[in-house]
Design a protein around this motif. Sequence first.
Motif, short mmCIF file in Angstrom:
data_model
loop_
_atom_site.label_atom_id
_atom_site.label_comp_id
_atom_site.label_asym_id
_atom_site.label_seq_id
_atom_site.Cartn_x
_atom_site.Cartn_y
_atom_site.Cartn_z
N ALA A 1 -9.95 -1.79 -14.81
CA ALA A 1 -9.23 -2.99 -14.39
C ALA A 1 -8.88 -2.86 -12.92
CB ALA A 1 -7.97 -3.18 -15.22
N ILE A 2 -9.00 -3.95 -12.20
CA ILE A 2 -8.59 -4.01 -10.80
C ILE A 2 -7.47 -5.04 -10.72
CG2 ILE A 2 -9.30 -4.61 -8.45
CD1 ILE A 2 -12.14 -3.67 -9.23
N GLN A 3 -6.34 -4.63 -10.17
CA GLN A 3 -5.16 -5.49 -10.09
C GLN A 3 -4.78 -5.72 -8.63
OE1 GLN A 3 -3.06 -6.94 -12.76
NE2 GLN A 3 -2.55 -8.06 -10.91
N ALA A 4 -4.57 -6.98 -8.28
CA ALA A 4 -4.12 -7.33 -6.93
C ALA A 4 -2.60 -7.18 -6.87
CB ALA A 4 -4.51 -8.76 -6.60
N TYR A 5 -2.10 -6.79 -5.70
CA TYR A 5 -0.65 -6.74 -5.49
C TYR A 5 -0.36 -6.83 -4.00
CZ TYR A 5 -1.03 -1.82 -4.03
OH TYR A 5 -1.35 -0.68 -3.36
N ARG A 6 0.91 -7.07 -3.68
CA ARG A 6 1.34 -7.12 -2.29
C ARG A 6 2.58 -6.25 -2.14
NH1 ARG A 6 2.93 -12.30 -0.77
NH2 ARG A 6 2.87 -11.60 1.37
N VAL A 7 2.81 -5.78 -0.93
CA VAL A 7 4.03 -5.03 -0.64
C VAL A 7 4.92 -5.91 0.24
CG1 VAL A 7 2.98 -2.75 -0.89
CG2 VAL A 7 2.95 -3.86 1.33
N PRO A 8 6.25 -5.69 0.19
CA PRO A 8 7.16 -6.52 0.98
C PRO A 8 6.81 -6.51 2.48
CG PRO A 8 8.39 -5.16 -0.55
CD PRO A 8 6.96 -4.70 -0.62
N LYS A 9 6.96 -7.66 3.09
CA LYS A 9 6.78 -7.86 4.53
C LYS A 9 5.35 -7.61 5.02
CE LYS A 9 11.57 -6.84 5.38
NZ LYS A 9 12.55 -5.94 5.90
N SER A 10 4.38 -7.72 4.12
CA SER A 10 2.98 -7.58 4.50
C SER A 10 2.19 -8.77 3.97
CB SER A 10 2.39 -6.29 3.94
OG SER A 10 0.99 -6.24 4.20
N PHE B 1 -5.13 -3.71 -3.67
CA PHE B 1 -5.67 -3.61 -5.02
C PHE B 1 -5.49 -2.19 -5.55
CE2 PHE B 1 -7.91 -7.01 -2.95
CZ PHE B 1 -7.93 -8.01 -3.92
N SER B 2 -5.29 -2.11 -6.87
CA SER B 2 -5.29 -0.82 -7.55
C SER B 2 -6.37 -0.87 -8.63
CB SER B 2 -3.92 -0.52 -8.17
OG SER B 2 -3.63 -1.47 -9.18
N ILE B 3 -6.83 0.31 -9.03
CA ILE B 3 -7.85 0.39 -10.08
C ILE B 3 -7.32 1.28 -11.19
CG2 ILE B 3 -9.06 2.32 -8.96
CD1 ILE B 3 -11.70 1.00 -10.04
N GLN B 4 -7.60 0.91 -12.43
CA GLN B 4 -7.12 1.66 -13.58
C GLN B 4 -8.28 1.92 -14.54
OE1 GLN B 4 -4.30 -0.46 -16.09
NE2 GLN B 4 -3.26 1.46 -16.59
N ASN B 5 -8.33 3.14 -15.08
CA ASN B 5 -9.35 3.50 -16.07
C ASN B 5 -8.87 3.03 -17.44
OD1 ASN B 5 -11.35 4.62 -17.62
ND2 ASN B 5 -10.89 6.74 -17.12
N CYS C 1 -13.35 -4.26 0.46
CA CYS C 1 -12.36 -5.33 0.49
C CYS C 1 -12.36 -5.98 1.87
CB CYS C 1 -10.98 -4.77 0.16
SG CYS C 1 -9.70 -6.03 0.18
N GLU C 2 -12.61 -7.28 1.89
CA GLU C 2 -12.57 -8.07 3.12
C GLU C 2 -11.31 -8.94 3.05
OE1 GLU C 2 -15.08 -11.86 4.68
OE2 GLU C 2 -16.24 -10.19 3.84
N LEU C 3 -10.34 -8.66 3.92
CA LEU C 3 -9.04 -9.32 3.86
C LEU C 3 -9.11 -10.80 4.20
CD1 LEU C 3 -6.68 -6.63 5.42
CD2 LEU C 3 -6.99 -7.21 3.02
N GLY C 4 -8.26 -11.57 3.55
CA GLY C 4 -8.10 -12.99 3.80
C GLY C 4 -6.62 -13.34 3.84
N GLU C 5 -6.31 -14.62 3.85
CA GLU C 5 -4.93 -15.04 3.98
C GLU C 5 -4.31 -15.58 2.70
OE1 GLU C 5 -4.81 -17.84 7.19
OE2 GLU C 5 -5.64 -16.40 8.62
N ALA C 6 -5.11 -16.01 1.75
CA ALA C 6 -4.59 -16.62 0.52
C ALA C 6 -3.81 -15.58 -0.28
CB ALA C 6 -5.73 -17.19 -0.31
N LYS C 7 -2.75 -16.03 -0.93
CA LYS C 7 -1.89 -15.11 -1.68
C LYS C 7 -1.99 -15.27 -3.19
CE LYS C 7 1.52 -14.78 2.02
NZ LYS C 7 0.56 -15.12 3.04
N GLU C 8 -2.52 -16.40 -3.65
CA GLU C 8 -2.53 -16.63 -5.10
C GLU C 8 -3.86 -16.34 -5.77
OE1 GLU C 8 -3.36 -20.08 -2.68
OE2 GLU C 8 -1.43 -19.10 -2.89
#
Length: 194
Positions: free
Chosen positions: A72-81, A86-90, A129-136
């Motif tokens: 599984a790959i999960q998207a997340y954000r950290v405060p003020k960034s 992304f994180s990956i889980q087995n 990972c190619e960064l973009g601006e969308a958050k949702e």
Amino acid sequence: MNVSQTMKTEEDLTCLHIKLHHPQQNCKGLYRLLPLGNKSEHAAEDPLRLGRDAQACTFALDDGRVSRKQLAIQAYRVPKSPDMLFSIQNLSQRGQLSVNGSSLGYLEKLDLPDKALIRFDKYEMLIICELGEAKESFAVEFEVLAVPPSRETCPCVPSMTPVMDTGSCVMNSFPGELRVLGPLENDETIMCRS
């Protein structure tokens, strides 16, 4: 406000480029369930799952050796960034998953760097990972590679630079008393003499 001002464009989305390789990919339809060459949008709050079960996973591989839910790959954000990370889980109870040479056991999770080499069973996946601006939401694009990505990159040993025309290997960060004996292939063990 008109519709064109409220709609996101593809350029606004962070994109995960997932490049796959399997030694038997030419003689089997392993990737027939994947949207190869097409970008698909994925909601950031939902984990992206990859495995053989097309009902339980976002994307499926047509391979009986792959776990029903492999990873599984999960998207997340950290405060003020503004960046989406992304994180990956087995998710496989029976198989190891490695990320740039670090093994993950069942349910273990690791942050994904901007470029990561993932290995499970005989599969190699290069995720960029190619960064973009969308958050949702973010985009995912699958591609099949003719050669394993580990032959082109050495993320586990960044100081090792293969020289293609001679087969020799330049090793800048190893102590001077270590010497490489003969040509080095990607699947050979490094032999050193002190």
